[in-house]
Design a protein around this motif. Structure first.
Motif, short mmCIF file in Angstrom:
data_model
loop_
_atom_site.label_atom_id
_atom_site.label_comp_id
_atom_site.label_asym_id
_atom_site.label_seq_id
_atom_site.Cartn_x
_atom_site.Cartn_y
_atom_site.Cartn_z
N PRO A 227 0.80 -1.22 0.00
CA PRO A 227 0.00 0.00 0.00
C PRO A 227 0.83 1.27 0.00
O PRO A 227 0.37 2.32 -0.42
N GLY A 228 2.07 1.18 0.41
CA GLY A 228 2.91 2.37 0.43
C GLY A 228 3.33 2.82 -0.96
O GLY A 228 3.90 3.91 -1.11
N THR A 229 3.07 1.98 -1.97
CA THR A 229 3.46 2.33 -3.34
C THR A 229 2.27 2.82 -4.18
O THR A 229 2.31 2.78 -5.41
N ALA A 230 1.21 3.23 -3.52
CA ALA A 230 0.02 3.71 -4.24
C ALA A 230 0.38 4.87 -5.15
O ALA A 230 1.21 5.73 -4.80
N SER A 231 -0.23 4.90 -6.33
CA SER A 231 0.08 5.95 -7.29
C SER A 231 -1.06 6.11 -8.29
O SER A 231 -1.96 5.28 -8.38
N GLU A 232 -0.98 7.18 -9.07
CA GLU A 232 -1.97 7.45 -10.10
C GLU A 232 -1.79 6.49 -11.27
O GLU A 232 -0.68 6.16 -11.67
N SER A 233 -2.95 6.08 -11.83
CA SER A 233 -2.94 5.23 -13.01
C SER A 233 -4.14 5.61 -13.86
O SER A 233 -4.88 6.55 -13.53
N ALA A 234 -4.37 4.89 -14.95
CA ALA A 234 -5.49 5.21 -15.83
C ALA A 234 -5.85 4.00 -16.66
O ALA A 234 -4.98 3.19 -17.03
N LEU A 235 -7.14 3.86 -16.96
CA LEU A 235 -7.62 2.88 -17.90
C LEU A 235 -7.60 3.53 -19.28
O LEU A 235 -8.24 4.55 -19.51
N ILE A 236 -6.83 2.95 -20.21
CA ILE A 236 -6.68 3.53 -21.54
C ILE A 236 -7.97 3.34 -22.35
O ILE A 236 -8.53 2.25 -22.41
N VAL A 237 -8.43 4.43 -22.96
CA VAL A 237 -9.55 4.38 -23.90
C VAL A 237 -9.03 4.49 -25.34
O VAL A 237 -9.46 3.75 -26.23
N ASN A 238 -8.11 5.41 -25.55
CA ASN A 238 -7.51 5.58 -26.88
C ASN A 238 -6.07 6.04 -26.70
O ASN A 238 -5.79 6.95 -25.91
N GLN A 239 -5.13 5.39 -27.42
CA GLN A 239 -3.73 5.80 -27.36
C GLN A 239 -2.95 5.20 -28.52
O GLN A 239 -3.14 4.04 -28.88
N PHE A 240 -2.08 6.02 -29.07
CA PHE A 240 -1.16 5.55 -30.12
C PHE A 240 0.14 5.13 -29.44
O PHE A 240 0.73 5.89 -28.68
N SER A 241 0.55 3.90 -29.71
CA SER A 241 1.73 3.35 -29.04
C SER A 241 2.90 3.28 -30.01
O SER A 241 2.76 2.85 -31.16
N THR A 242 4.08 3.72 -29.53
CA THR A 242 5.33 3.60 -30.30
C THR A 242 6.21 2.49 -29.75
O THR A 242 7.29 2.25 -30.30
N ASN A 243 5.75 1.82 -28.69
CA ASN A 243 6.52 0.73 -28.11
C ASN A 243 6.20 -0.58 -28.84
O ASN A 243 5.02 -0.93 -29.01
N PRO A 244 7.22 -1.30 -29.25
CA PRO A 244 6.98 -2.55 -30.01
C PRO A 244 6.14 -3.57 -29.24
O PRO A 244 5.36 -4.31 -29.83
N GLY A 245 6.26 -3.61 -27.93
CA GLY A 245 5.55 -4.63 -27.16
C GLY A 245 4.17 -4.21 -26.71
O GLY A 245 3.48 -4.99 -26.03
N ILE A 246 3.75 -3.00 -27.02
CA ILE A 246 2.44 -2.51 -26.59
C ILE A 246 1.64 -2.09 -27.81
O ILE A 246 2.10 -1.27 -28.62
N ASN A 247 0.47 -2.65 -27.95
CA ASN A 247 -0.39 -2.32 -29.09
C ASN A 247 -1.14 -1.00 -28.85
O ASN A 247 -1.46 -0.63 -27.71
N SER A 248 -1.46 -0.34 -29.92
CA SER A 248 -2.30 0.86 -29.83
C SER A 248 -3.73 0.45 -29.46
O SER A 248 -4.17 -0.68 -29.74
N GLN A 249 -4.43 1.35 -28.82
CA GLN A 249 -5.79 1.10 -28.40
C GLN A 249 -6.73 2.15 -29.03
O GLN A 249 -6.37 3.33 -29.14
#
Length: 470
Positions: A227-249
């Motif tokens: 719990p000490g590592t809590a942080s902001e995050s997000a559920l992706i709805v739309n995003q263009f990805s430039t990383n080979p291992g991550i697909n665009s959404q």
């Protein structure tokens, strides 16, 4: 003795001459009516009011013989009708004999013997902006649409903007208000009032095809194991990805909020004090208010390569019902055709609050749903329906300016204010803290339990209307 005989003879001649003049002008409809007018007869005024005299009654001048005045004042100087509240005596003098009962409550709009009212108003109202967590964000292309968080490193969320949430301002709402009543006596009356405001809210929508700005639904991640590592995050709805291992959404998100308000009252009014141009009445009775508020958000995200999708829906609905009494006063000041009315009341009673949270998540491929869960990004254990109630106050203020443009009818313009305390608003029931459990899950209905968050809401604006006395 001779002087007395001469005086009586002179008086008889004057009366005979006056009757002859009126008869020559055809001011008596028949001999019987003419015979009703004689010295000292109090019925002279009644004859005048029954229009047995032709011509302008206000030009009728009393004839004095000795110390006796024939007839009484039919109309006061400068008054053209009994509706003239500015005349000396107003509805307390000549109108009393004309209308018989002599009721004064027609003074409300400068009319005599009017003991009922109908008020219809159109309302232009503003509601206080409701609050909610940040629910939808955007960021530059290829950037993660997360809220700024020092725990995520320098520059994290630097380009993120909140496009839905935080402050929910519905702008202007239209509405109506009706007030109908009648006086049962000179000092006591009853009435009813109904008010309705149309939906105050707005809709939001955003979408992308895997290119352009990033769109996300932010939440605060609280890992159960750390719990000490809590942080902001997000559920992706739309995003263009430039990383080979991550697909665009690609995907879309829709959100809305709305607030509805209605009220109904039954009240009695009793005279406290009055004078020629003003009055104060005490008011008490029963009050009902209902405030409904809703926030909903849904999104669908699809992987542009695998066509797998995740559809997430959350709905937060609240109902607030008030039953209680009211006490206050209404004061009115009149000057000619103008009136100023001030109504000040406080409603006291029980506010019952009901909150219902609903969630659904669908997972599938292409158009086929493979799994459905009764939870969502924002609703886990904190779903279902909860109820509670408390004693509360609702202050109210109405200030109205009216102008009587013709008998029985006035135009009005006014300012209105209402304040609600201890109400449950949908946006304040949203908890964006996620406990860190991976993936959606089914929730046992026995676990449906959460605390209702209380809030407050004010409503103010102007009203334009018409008042009719009958």
């Amino acid at each position: 003795m001779k002087r007395n005989i001469r005086g009586m003879t002179l008086a008889a001649m004057l009366l005979s001459a006056s009757a002859s003049v009126h008869a020559g002008d055809q001011e008596y409809a028949d001999a019987e009516q003419a015979s009703q007018a004689f010295v000292g007869d109090l019925g002279v005024q009644q004859v005048a009011h029954n229009s047995t005299h032709v011509g302008n009654l206000s030009s009728y001048s009393p004839v004095t013989v000795g110390d006796m005045q024939l007839g009484s004042t039919v109309s006061q100087a400068g008054c053209t009708s009994c509706d003239s509240f500015s005349c000396d005596g107003g509805c307390d003098s000549s109108c009393d004999s004309r209308f018989g009962s002599g009721k004064r409550f027609g003074r409300l709009l400068n009319l005599c013997d009017k003991d009922g009212w109908i008020r219809a108003e159109g309302m232009i109202m503003f509601m206080e902006a409701r609050t909610a967590p940040a629910l939808v964000t955007t960021a530059d292309p290829t950037e993660f649409p997360v809220l700024p968080d020092p725990n995520n490193g320098a520059g994290s969320g630097a380009t993120t903007q909140v496009v839905f949430g935080e402050e929910l301002d519905g702008g202007v709402s239209g509405g109506t208000r009706f007030d109908v009543g009648r006086y049962l006596s000179d000092n006591f009356g009853i009435g009813g009032r109904f008010m309705w405001l149309s939906e105050n809210g707005d809709d939001f929508s955003a979408s992308g095809n895997g290119t352009g700005d990033s769109i996300g639904r932010p939440f605060f991640q609280i890992p159960l194991a750390a719990p000490g590592t809590a942080s902001e995050s997000a559920l992706i709805v739309n995003q263009f990805s430039t990383n080979p291992g991550i697909n665009s959404q690609r995907g879309t998100v829709n959100a809305s909020f709305s607030t509805d308000l209605l009220s109904a009252e039954a009240y009695a009014r009793m005279m406290y004090c009055k004078n020629k141009s003003s009055r104060v009445e005490l008011i008490g009775g029963y009050s009902f208010f209902r405030v409904d508020d809703n926030v909903s958000i849904s999104s669908r995200t699809t992987d542009v390569v695998t066509n797998t999708f995740l559809a997430d829906y959350s709905d937060f609905d609240t109902q607030n019902e008030f039953h209680g009494g009211q006490i206050g006063y209404e004061s009115l000041v009149s000057r000619g055709a103008w009136t100023v009315r001030m109504l000040t009341k406080v409603h006291m009673g029980n506010m019952s609050r009901t909150v219902t949270n609903y969630a659904r998540t669908d997972v599938g491929v292409d158009t086929t749903i493979t799994n459905t869960y009764n939870s969502s990004l924002l609703v886990d254990e904190n779903q279902g329906t909860e109820e509670e109630s408390d004693f509360t106050f609702i202050p109210e203020l109405n200030l109205t300016l009216g102008y009587r443009f013709r008998d029985h009818v006035s135009f009005t313009v006014g300012y209105n204010f209402l304040y609600f305390d201890k109400v449950a608003l949908a946006g304040e029931q949203i908890n964006r803290n996620v406990d860190g459990t991976d993936g959606p899950r089914n929730i046992d209905p026995a676990d449906f339990d959460f605390d209702i968050v209380d809030g407050s809401l004010w409503v103010q604006g102007i009203s334009l209307g018409t008042t009719i006395d009958y």
